[in-house]
Write an enzyme that holds these catalytic residues in place. Structure first.
Site, mmCIF file in Angstrom:
data_model
loop_
_atom_site.group_PDB
_atom_site.id
_atom_site.type_symbol
_atom_site.label_atom_id
_atom_site.label_comp_id
_atom_site.label_asym_id
_atom_site.label_seq_id
_atom_site.Cartn_x
_atom_site.Cartn_y
_atom_site.Cartn_z
ATOM 1 N N GLY A 142 0.779 -1.233 0.000
ATOM 2 C CA GLY A 142 0.000 0.000 0.000
ATOM 3 C C GLY A 142 0.813 1.287 0.000
ATOM 4 N N GLY A 143 2.105 1.193 -0.260
ATOM 5 C CA GLY A 143 2.935 2.408 -0.303
ATOM 6 C C GLY A 143 2.405 3.391 -1.342
ATOM 7 C CB CYS A 195 10.414 -3.087 -8.881
ATOM 8 S SG CYS A 195 9.809 -4.653 -8.246
HETATM 9 N N1 SAM Z 1 1.895 -1.383 -5.365
HETATM 10 C C1 SAM Z 1 2.478 -1.980 -4.193
HETATM 11 C C2 SAM Z 1 3.138 -0.913 -3.354
HETATM 12 O O1 SAM Z 1 3.605 0.092 -3.895
HETATM 13 O O2 SAM Z 1 3.198 -1.051 -2.122
HETATM 14 C C3 SAM Z 1 3.411 -3.124 -4.560
HETATM 15 C C4 SAM Z 1 2.747 -4.158 -5.413
HETATM 16 S S1 SAM Z 1 3.687 -5.596 -5.734
HETATM 17 C C5 SAM Z 1 4.707 -5.038 -7.020
HETATM 18 C C6 SAM Z 1 2.551 -6.598 -6.596
HETATM 19 C C7 SAM Z 1 1.360 -7.055 -5.785
HETATM 20 O O3 SAM Z 1 0.448 -7.665 -6.708
HETATM 21 C C8 SAM Z 1 1.618 -8.090 -4.717
HETATM 22 O O4 SAM Z 1 1.228 -7.605 -3.473
HETATM 23 C C9 SAM Z 1 0.750 -9.290 -5.130
HETATM 24 O O5 SAM Z 1 0.135 -9.932 -4.023
HETATM 25 C C10 SAM Z 1 -0.289 -8.636 -6.014
HETATM 26 N N2 SAM Z 1 -0.937 -9.488 -7.030
HETATM 27 C C11 SAM Z 1 -0.383 -10.457 -7.797
HETATM 28 N N3 SAM Z 1 -1.300 -10.959 -8.644
HETATM 29 C C12 SAM Z 1 -2.460 -10.280 -8.423
HETATM 30 C C13 SAM Z 1 -3.776 -10.357 -8.966
HETATM 31 N N4 SAM Z 1 -4.078 -11.232 -9.930
HETATM 32 N N5 SAM Z 1 -4.717 -9.524 -8.472
HETATM 33 C C14 SAM Z 1 -4.425 -8.645 -7.489
HETATM 34 N N6 SAM Z 1 -3.200 -8.541 -6.936
HETATM 35 C C15 SAM Z 1 -2.228 -9.347 -7.391
#
Ligand code: SAM
Length: 464
Positions: free
Chosen positions: A253-254, A379
């Protein structure tokens, strides 16, 4: 005892190294630059991925107080904290506001320093080792091996297990490991390796290889540790008060919190993530930062659109064209994360994200209103998850056009996906391998801070 200052390059499976080499030495790159230059850039990438960026970036909660006030309070807090690894003398706290990003404060990281290795060895997991390199102490759950008779107060050298081969509870480890600094044990060995997972700080770092502040518990509602490119994403999305925004892959959630803060907490930010316990983290962060406009749901975002719904719904699925702006911060191979001394993924795992990212992209476009903005970010450093996705999106969705980004402090997109020079200029790729040798010392500090980041990619689209 041996003195250590030189770090190894990131350790990858040979098949992954070859794949990445193919990415950085692709035909388009080789047509535009020499083989030697492309090879040098690739080797530089491998080398800098194992080091932390040279600045710690914190995002200031400017929806709660002015940047000046937050900077002053942070200075006071950090002065109280003896800078990790320094002697007791008065510590000069250097906090630099970013000249173009109004809610960013940067703190220089010093290192790698010459630190003497001791005969008492403690081994931590790779994730814990990376956190130590970014200023954290060693939390007890990260400890894998410790001296047999370790007690509180013992001074130990801390090593990071590079290949995930150290057994929990071992008394020594001969496998591949890298030294990350010296610290003082806060717990006895017996309290670390118990049946119940241990809690709290296991080793207080006093001589870390990289010297930076620990932000644990420091002004929790006013400063948020976030990589610089991640803060840029929020500004590029440019949400406005009163709008309805979707953050499709939101945990922890950042970026969700940043979006809500940029909107002055006026409007609605819908945060989705498919992993249930990560939703709690989004809610905790929103609460910590006093943000009320965030609504978080556990949902598979691929299925977040439903054509059958005519009316707006509060939670997913949503009818098409429900949102003014959509952020797709996609799940990715994460190869831009720093410091990362070892990655044990197979090539199949590294290459597994493109199809999921495309499915999520389809949903993102359907959920976006006409005239709305879609930001896609990762990233990672591969072409397949970045520029190739942009080329595919422009081909698949004629309604999308690439937009300029503000701020644009990273490099342009990388050659290799058939995009035109104009299109590449509209993309923002944070390429740490372009940083060090291209910075002369007279360059303002932020030039280095802007380039010496994690590897990251941002594309901004408008739906016409
Ligand atoms: N945006 C976040 C932040 O800035 O804190 C970081 C997100 S991280 C790159 C990707 C996220 O996508 C993970 O938390 C993962 O659980 C989620 N994710 C992966 N596949 C997904 C899907 N099909 N639907 C929703 N979330 C998904």
């Amino acid at each position: 005892m041996e003195e250590v200052s030189i770090f190894p390059i990131i350790s990858l499976k040979p098949e992954v190294t070859n794949y990445l080499k193919g990415v950085f030495l692709n035909k388009e790159v080789l047509a535009a630059s020499s083989h030697k230059e492309a090879e040098r850039r690739f080797q530089k990438l491998l080398s800098c991925l194992s080091h932390p960026p040279s600045y710690t970036c914190v995002r200031a909660s400017t929806h709660l107080a002015s940047l000046e006030e937050i900077k002053r309070k942070l200075e006071e807090e950090l002065k109280k904290q003896q800078m990790c690894g320094s002697s007791a003398e008065e510590v000069q706290v250097q906090i630099l506001p970013h000249p173009c990003i109004p809610d960013v404060l940067l703190l220089p990281v010093i290192g790698p320093r010459h630190v003497k290795q001791l005969s008492s060895e403690l081994v931590v997991g790779a994730q814990c080792g990376s956190a130590v390199l970014r200023g954290a102490h060693v939390f007890a759950p990260g400890i894998l091996a410790s001296p047999k008779y370790m007690k509180p107060g013992d001074v130990v050298s801390v090593y990071s297990d590079l290949e995930g081969k150290c057994t929990r509870g071992a008394t020594s480890f001969q496998g591949k490991k890298v030294f990350v600094g010296n610290g003082v044990a806060q717990m006895a060995r017996a309290s670390i390796f118990t049946d119940k997972p241990p809690k709290g700080i296991g080793v207080q770092m006093v001589e870390p290889l990289y010297q930076s502040y620990s932000f644990d518990g420091v002004l929790p509602s006013l400063v948020f540790l976030q990589n610089l490119p991640s803060v840029v994403v929020g500004h590029v999305l440019a949400p406005r008060p009163g709008e309805r925004i979707l953050d499709m892959c939101a945990a922890p959630g950042g970026k969700t919190c940043h979006i809500a803060a940029l909107m002055g907490d006026q409007g609605e930010v819908v945060a989705l993530d498919k992993i249930r316990n990560k939703i709690d983290k989004i809610c905790q962060n929103a609460k910590l930062l006093h943000l009320h406009s965030i609504k978080a749901f556990c949902f598979n975002s691929v299925q977040a659109v439903s054509e059958d719904l005519a009316q707006e719904t509060e939670g997913p699925p949503f009818p098409p064209e429900s949102f003014d702006r959509v952020l797709l911060d996609a799940p990715c191979s994460g190869l831009g994360q720093r410091p990362n001394m070892a990655n044990t993924w197979s090539l199949k795992e590294v290459c597994s994200y493109q199809p999921l990212q495309r499915k999520l992209f389809h949903t993102a476009v359907r959920l976006l209103k006409k005239g709305g903005v879609l930001v896609y970010s990762t990233c990672t450093v591969t072409l397949a998850e970045n520029e190739e996705q942009v080329a595919w999106a422009l081909d698949t969705f004629p309604c999308l056009s690439l937009q300029p980004q503000e701020p644009h402090i990273g490099a342009e997109g990388m050659l290799g996906a058939g995009l035109s020079p104009e299109q590449l200029r509209l993309l923002q790729r944070f390429s740490p391998e372009l940083s060090w040798d291209q910075m002369n010392t007279a360059a303002p500090f932020h030039c280095r801070a802007d380039r010496d980041t994690i590897g990251f990619f941002i594309a901004k689209f408008l739906k016409n």
